[in-house]
Design an enzyme around this catalytic site. Structure first.
Site, PDB file in Angstrom:
ATOM      1  N   TYR A  76      -2.840  -0.979  10.057  1.00  0.00           N
ATOM      2  CA  TYR A  76      -2.784  -1.167   8.601  1.00  0.00           C
ATOM      3  C   TYR A  76      -1.388  -0.831   8.088  1.00  0.00           C
ATOM      4  O   TYR A  76      -0.785  -1.598   7.317  1.00  0.00           O
ATOM      5  CB  TYR A  76      -3.841  -0.262   7.938  1.00  0.00           C
ATOM      6  CG  TYR A  76      -4.000  -0.479   6.450  1.00  0.00           C
ATOM      7  CD1 TYR A  76      -4.797  -1.500   5.956  1.00  0.00           C
ATOM      8  CD2 TYR A  76      -3.367   0.361   5.530  1.00  0.00           C
ATOM      9  CE1 TYR A  76      -4.959  -1.699   4.584  1.00  0.00           C
ATOM     10  CE2 TYR A  76      -3.517   0.180   4.159  1.00  0.00           C
ATOM     11  CZ  TYR A  76      -4.316  -0.855   3.698  1.00  0.00           C
ATOM     12  OH  TYR A  76      -4.467  -1.043   2.333  1.00  0.00           O
ATOM     13  N   SER A  78       0.865  -1.180   0.000  1.00  0.00           N
ATOM     14  CA  SER A  78       0.000   0.000   0.000  1.00  0.00           C
ATOM     15  C   SER A  78       0.903   1.232   0.000  1.00  0.00           C
ATOM     16  O   SER A  78       2.109   1.123   0.221  1.00  0.00           O
ATOM     17  CB  SER A  78      -0.851  -0.037   1.273  1.00  0.00           C
ATOM     18  OG  SER A  78      -1.371   1.224   1.595  1.00  0.00           O
TER      19      SER A  78
HETATM   20  P1  NDP Z   1     -11.824  -4.977  -1.460  1.00  0.00           P
HETATM   21  O1  NDP Z   1     -12.533  -4.715  -0.182  1.00  0.00           O
HETATM   22  O2  NDP Z   1     -12.543  -4.805  -2.747  1.00  0.00           O
HETATM   23  O3  NDP Z   1     -11.137  -6.407  -1.459  1.00  0.00           O
HETATM   24  C1  NDP Z   1     -10.696  -7.034  -0.311  1.00  0.00           C
HETATM   25  C2  NDP Z   1     -10.724  -8.521  -0.611  1.00  0.00           C
HETATM   26  O4  NDP Z   1     -10.163  -9.236   0.477  1.00  0.00           O
HETATM   27  C3  NDP Z   1     -12.141  -9.027  -0.827  1.00  0.00           C
HETATM   28  O5  NDP Z   1     -12.143  -9.801  -1.994  1.00  0.00           O
HETATM   29  C4  NDP Z   1     -12.411  -9.876   0.403  1.00  0.00           C
HETATM   30  O6  NDP Z   1     -13.233 -10.969   0.033  1.00  0.00           O
HETATM   31  C5  NDP Z   1     -10.999 -10.333   0.769  1.00  0.00           C
HETATM   32  N1  NDP Z   1     -10.835 -10.649   2.190  1.00  0.00           N
HETATM   33  C6  NDP Z   1     -10.882  -9.801   3.241  1.00  0.00           C
HETATM   34  N2  NDP Z   1     -10.705 -10.474   4.384  1.00  0.00           N
HETATM   35  C7  NDP Z   1     -10.548 -11.775   4.049  1.00  0.00           C
HETATM   36  C8  NDP Z   1     -10.350 -12.969   4.795  1.00  0.00           C
HETATM   37  N3  NDP Z   1     -10.256 -12.970   6.135  1.00  0.00           N
HETATM   38  N4  NDP Z   1     -10.230 -14.132   4.121  1.00  0.00           N
HETATM   39  C9  NDP Z   1     -10.307 -14.160   2.769  1.00  0.00           C
HETATM   40  N5  NDP Z   1     -10.505 -13.062   2.012  1.00  0.00           N
HETATM   41  C10 NDP Z   1     -10.622 -11.885   2.654  1.00  0.00           C
HETATM   42  O7  NDP Z   1     -10.559  -3.999  -1.403  1.00  0.00           O
HETATM   43  P2  NDP Z   1      -9.325  -3.729  -2.368  1.00  0.00           P
HETATM   44  O8  NDP Z   1      -9.470  -4.412  -3.664  1.00  0.00           O
HETATM   45  O9  NDP Z   1      -9.128  -2.289  -2.312  1.00  0.00           O
HETATM   46  O10 NDP Z   1      -8.153  -4.403  -1.519  1.00  0.00           O
HETATM   47  C11 NDP Z   1      -7.319  -5.433  -2.003  1.00  0.00           C
HETATM   48  C12 NDP Z   1      -5.937  -5.259  -1.419  1.00  0.00           C
HETATM   49  O11 NDP Z   1      -5.373  -4.046  -1.892  1.00  0.00           O
HETATM   50  C13 NDP Z   1      -5.893  -5.186   0.107  1.00  0.00           C
HETATM   51  O12 NDP Z   1      -4.778  -5.875   0.589  1.00  0.00           O
HETATM   52  C14 NDP Z   1      -5.744  -3.689   0.362  1.00  0.00           C
HETATM   53  O13 NDP Z   1      -5.135  -3.429   1.593  1.00  0.00           O
HETATM   54  C15 NDP Z   1      -4.870  -3.300  -0.803  1.00  0.00           C
HETATM   55  N6  NDP Z   1      -4.867  -1.884  -1.113  1.00  0.00           N
HETATM   56  C16 NDP Z   1      -5.971  -1.241  -1.583  1.00  0.00           C
HETATM   57  C17 NDP Z   1      -5.907   0.112  -1.895  1.00  0.00           C
HETATM   58  C18 NDP Z   1      -7.053   0.876  -2.460  1.00  0.00           C
HETATM   59  O14 NDP Z   1      -6.930   2.089  -2.638  1.00  0.00           O
HETATM   60  N7  NDP Z   1      -8.182   0.263  -2.719  1.00  0.00           N
HETATM   61  C19 NDP Z   1      -4.679   0.873  -1.713  1.00  0.00           C
HETATM   62  C20 NDP Z   1      -3.576   0.097  -1.226  1.00  0.00           C
HETATM   63  C21 NDP Z   1      -3.685  -1.218  -0.940  1.00  0.00           C
HETATM   64  P3  NDP Z   1     -14.357 -11.600   1.026  1.00  0.00           P
HETATM   65  O15 NDP Z   1     -15.017 -10.454   1.709  1.00  0.00           O
HETATM   66  O16 NDP Z   1     -15.240 -12.397   0.131  1.00  0.00           O
HETATM   67  O17 NDP Z   1     -13.599 -12.483   1.950  1.00  0.00           O
END
Ligand code: NDP
Length: 256
Positions: free
Chosen positions: A157, A144
């Site tokens: 985070y 991130s």
């Molecule tokens: P989303 O909320 O769209 O995606 C998060 C994903 O993680 C979902 O598919 C969710 O699926 C899954 N997830 C969360 N907890 C669990 C768990 N315990 N077990 C399995 N799956 C899990 O967010 P983003 O696409 O934005 O995030 C994806 C990654 O990118 C993360 O690591 C985030 O920190 C990182 N990121 C995002 C940024 C942004 O601006 N959006 C910036 C920097 C980093 P489900 O709920 O079905 O389990």
């Protein structure tokens, strides 16, 4: 092009059912990989699998809670059982709880660290024997801007995402001898479910991000298709231990 060809390869994308994870999965699918979409929400998993199938990919839904070690091991076993092997792991599942540092409970700290950092360690260890067996592999960890910067409301985070970068370097050193490349991607501000929540909570966030980003816009999940293909293909075979910002220039913008 052979450099970017993923035909015959099998990839697991944790959190591949939406946002950045699905953007990456779509890139891998277009390059020819078979996909295991791994997340907790069965309906979202099924929708993502259907979207990947429309691109012509072989894709399966694998239920996983990445905070549970047994569940991560079962995710890898199921992938190998159904798709035959595992060459690529994208550790993308993540979460955030926004508070000032003094307001977190220890349980909240642990929840964020376990979802974002410990999970990537556990899933990487679970795929390692399969990658060794296959003669190599690619692991991509999602960091991130909080791998680089700090911010008032992100203590666990930021700790987890800083940890992702250092863990990436350490595993890259250890597993180079097995022809496994381990790299991190550091997304800027991307329009997903995760940031829609932050945008609702923080007045003016949308405009602030646009103003600070040289590209002049928020990122979208499809911006991650290309970096995923690059880091998971033979094109990056001599690249390991890096942390690559995909941020429209956010992290290189000076004050004036
Ligand atoms: P989303 O909320 O769209 O995606 C998060 C994903 O993680 C979902 O598919 C969710 O699926 C899954 N997830 C969360 N907890 C669990 C768990 N315990 N077990 C399995 N799956 C899990 O967010 P983003 O696409 O934005 O995030 C994806 C990654 O990118 C993360 O690591 C985030 O920190 C990182 N990121 C995002 C940024 C942004 O601006 N959006 C910036 C920097 C980093 P489900 O709920 O079905 O389990």
């Amino acid at each position: 092009m052979r450099l970017f060809d993923l035909s015959g390869k099998v990839a697991i994308v944790t959190g591949g059912n939406g946002g950045i994870g699905l953007g990456m999965a779509k890139g891998l699918a277009e390059a020819g990989a078979a996909l295991a979409v791994a997340g907790r929400d069965a309906a979202k998993n099924a929708e993502a699998v259907a979207e990947l199938a429309r691109l012509g990919a072989r894709a399966i839904a694998v239920p996983v809670d990445v905070t549970n070690e047994e569940s991560c091991k079962a995710m890898v076993a199921r992938t190998v059982q159904e798709l035959g092997r595992c060459d690529i792991l994208i550790n993308n599942a993540g979460t955030n709880i926004r508070k000032r540092p003094e307001e977190y409970t220890l349980a909240e700290w642990r929840f964020v660290l376990e979802t974002n950092l410990t999970s990537a360690f556990v899933c990487s260890l679970a795929v390692y024997p399969e990658m060794k067996k296959a003669g190599g592999g690619k692991i991509v960890n999602i960091g991130s801007m909080m791998s680089i910067f700090g911010a008032t409301f992100t203590t666990p985070y930021a700790a987890s995402k800083g940890g992702i970068v250092q863990m990436t370097k350490a595993m890259a050193c250890a597993w180079a001898q097995d022809n496994i490349q381990v790299n991190a991607v550091l997304p800027g501000w991307i329009d997903t479910a995760l940031t829609r929540q932050a945008r609702a909570q923080i007045p003016g966030l949308h405009e602030k991000v646009v103003a600070r980003t040289p590209a002049g816009r928020w990122g979208v999940p499809d911006d991650f298709a290309g970096i995923a293909v690059f880091l998971c293909s033979p094109a990056s075979d001599f690249l390991t231990g890096t942390a690559i910002p995909v941020d429209g220039g956010y992290s290189v913008q000076g004050a004036a």
